[in-house]
Design a protein around this motif. Sequence first.
Motif, PDB file in Angstrom:
ATOM      1  N   PRO A  11       1.980 -87.784   7.928  1.00 47.94           N
ATOM      2  CA  PRO A  11       3.092 -88.505   8.149  1.00 47.94           C
ATOM      3  C   PRO A  11       4.282 -87.808   7.933  1.00 47.94           C
ATOM      4  O   PRO A  11       5.562 -87.585   8.695  1.00 47.94           O
ATOM      5  CB  PRO A  11       3.283 -89.611   7.553  1.00 47.94           C
ATOM      6  N   LEU A  12       4.492 -86.822   6.729  1.00 48.60           N
ATOM      7  CA  LEU A  12       5.396 -86.129   6.389  1.00 48.60           C
ATOM      8  C   LEU A  12       5.570 -84.900   7.233  1.00 48.60           C
ATOM      9  O   LEU A  12       6.763 -84.558   7.419  1.00 48.60           O
ATOM     10  CB  LEU A  12       5.165 -85.593   4.722  1.00 48.60           C
ATOM     11  N   LEU A  13       4.406 -84.063   7.682  1.00 52.47           N
ATOM     12  CA  LEU A  13       4.529 -83.100   8.518  1.00 52.47           C
ATOM     13  C   LEU A  13       4.926 -83.690   9.884  1.00 52.47           C
ATOM     14  O   LEU A  13       6.009 -82.901  10.507  1.00 52.47           O
ATOM     15  CB  LEU A  13       3.148 -82.664   8.960  1.00 52.47           C
ATOM     16  N   ASP A  14       4.673 -84.825  10.382  1.00 54.40           N
ATOM     17  CA  ASP A  14       4.976 -85.196  11.586  1.00 54.40           C
ATOM     18  C   ASP A  14       6.672 -85.538  11.721  1.00 54.40           C
ATOM     19  O   ASP A  14       7.213 -85.638  12.720  1.00 54.40           O
ATOM     20  CB  ASP A  14       4.283 -86.561  12.129  1.00 54.40           C
ATOM     21  N   SER A  15       7.024 -85.916  10.562  1.00 50.26           N
ATOM     22  CA  SER A  15       8.700 -86.148  10.317  1.00 50.26           C
ATOM     23  C   SER A  15       9.533 -84.917  10.459  1.00 50.26           C
ATOM     24  O   SER A  15      10.724 -85.205  10.814  1.00 50.26           O
ATOM     25  CB  SER A  15       8.936 -86.942   9.128  1.00 50.26           C
ATOM     26  N   GLY A  20      11.069 -77.043  12.533  1.00 47.66           N
ATOM     27  CA  GLY A  20      10.474 -76.994  10.990  1.00 47.66           C
ATOM     28  C   GLY A  20       9.127 -76.359  11.056  1.00 47.66           C
ATOM     29  O   GLY A  20       8.502 -76.766   9.952  1.00 47.66           O
ATOM     30  N   SER A  21       8.482 -75.811  11.959  1.00 46.32           N
ATOM     31  CA  SER A  21       7.208 -75.587  11.546  1.00 46.32           C
ATOM     32  C   SER A  21       7.194 -74.183  10.708  1.00 46.32           C
ATOM     33  O   SER A  21       5.949 -74.296   9.949  1.00 46.32           O
ATOM     34  CB  SER A  21       6.846 -74.747  13.287  1.00 46.32           C
ATOM     35  N   ASN A  22       8.247 -73.567  10.175  1.00 47.69           N
ATOM     36  CA  ASN A  22       7.964 -72.732   9.127  1.00 47.69           C
ATOM     37  C   ASN A  22       7.759 -73.655   7.785  1.00 47.69           C
ATOM     38  O   ASN A  22       7.250 -73.248   6.950  1.00 47.69           O
ATOM     39  CB  ASN A  22       9.070 -71.872   8.951  1.00 47.69           C
ATOM     40  N   ALA A  23       8.380 -74.683   7.794  1.00 45.18           N
ATOM     41  CA  ALA A  23       8.503 -75.557   6.673  1.00 45.18           C
ATOM     42  C   ALA A  23       7.044 -76.088   6.592  1.00 45.18           C
ATOM     43  O   ALA A  23       6.659 -76.298   5.466  1.00 45.18           O
ATOM     44  CB  ALA A  23       9.535 -76.699   6.613  1.00 45.18           C
ATOM     45  N   GLN A  24       6.357 -76.401   7.580  1.00 54.16           N
ATOM     46  CA  GLN A  24       5.107 -76.804   7.517  1.00 54.16           C
ATOM     47  C   GLN A  24       4.049 -75.930   6.823  1.00 54.16           C
ATOM     48  O   GLN A  24       3.282 -76.378   6.106  1.00 54.16           O
ATOM     49  CB  GLN A  24       4.555 -77.306   8.844  1.00 54.16           C
ATOM     50  N   GLN A  25       4.171 -74.807   7.426  1.00 51.13           N
ATOM     51  CA  GLN A  25       3.380 -73.733   6.914  1.00 51.13           C
ATOM     52  C   GLN A  25       3.647 -73.686   5.392  1.00 51.13           C
ATOM     53  O   GLN A  25       2.887 -73.156   4.425  1.00 51.13           O
ATOM     54  CB  GLN A  25       3.575 -72.349   7.528  1.00 51.13           C
ATOM     55  N   ASP A  26       5.004 -73.561   4.898  1.00 53.64           N
ATOM     56  CA  ASP A  26       5.392 -73.382   3.725  1.00 53.64           C
ATOM     57  C   ASP A  26       4.656 -74.387   2.723  1.00 53.64           C
ATOM     58  O   ASP A  26       4.243 -74.232   1.547  1.00 53.64           O
ATOM     59  CB  ASP A  26       6.963 -73.062   3.432  1.00 53.64           C
TER      60      ASP A  26
END
Length: 128
Positions: A11-15, A20-26
């Motif tokens: 849910p955090l990744l989906d938000s 923000g794809s870089n933030a997901q990877q980070d």
Amino acid sequence: MDEIQLGVPKPLLDSLPEEGSNAQQDMQRAVEGYNARVSAAIETADDEGDAAARILDIIEHFEDRVERFHAFVPELRAWGQSPIFAIAWRNLYADLIEQLYEHEWLAAQLDRERNARLVEDGIRLSDL
């Protein structure tokens, strides 16, 4: 001692916004690093108490990060910028703490270690 595997909540990744794809990877890389630190703390510990002491150091790092990102939120809003990434990182660190406390053997040991550190620092429970 059970193996502990931390993860980034879906849910955090989906938000996160699409940009923000870089933030997901980070976030995923950061959690991988924390998994390595937690695993090393458990593997090199003499007993559950020693493992909890080492993991509590990691939790205190997480708590510092929660406070830091929480402080960014009003500052970003004041500058007219979206605080979504600061909120996401804050929530990630809070969730990692929660994930660690979900392990029964660890939660009890962490409470003992926190109490021992309070007494060691000269703070008495009556002061709380």
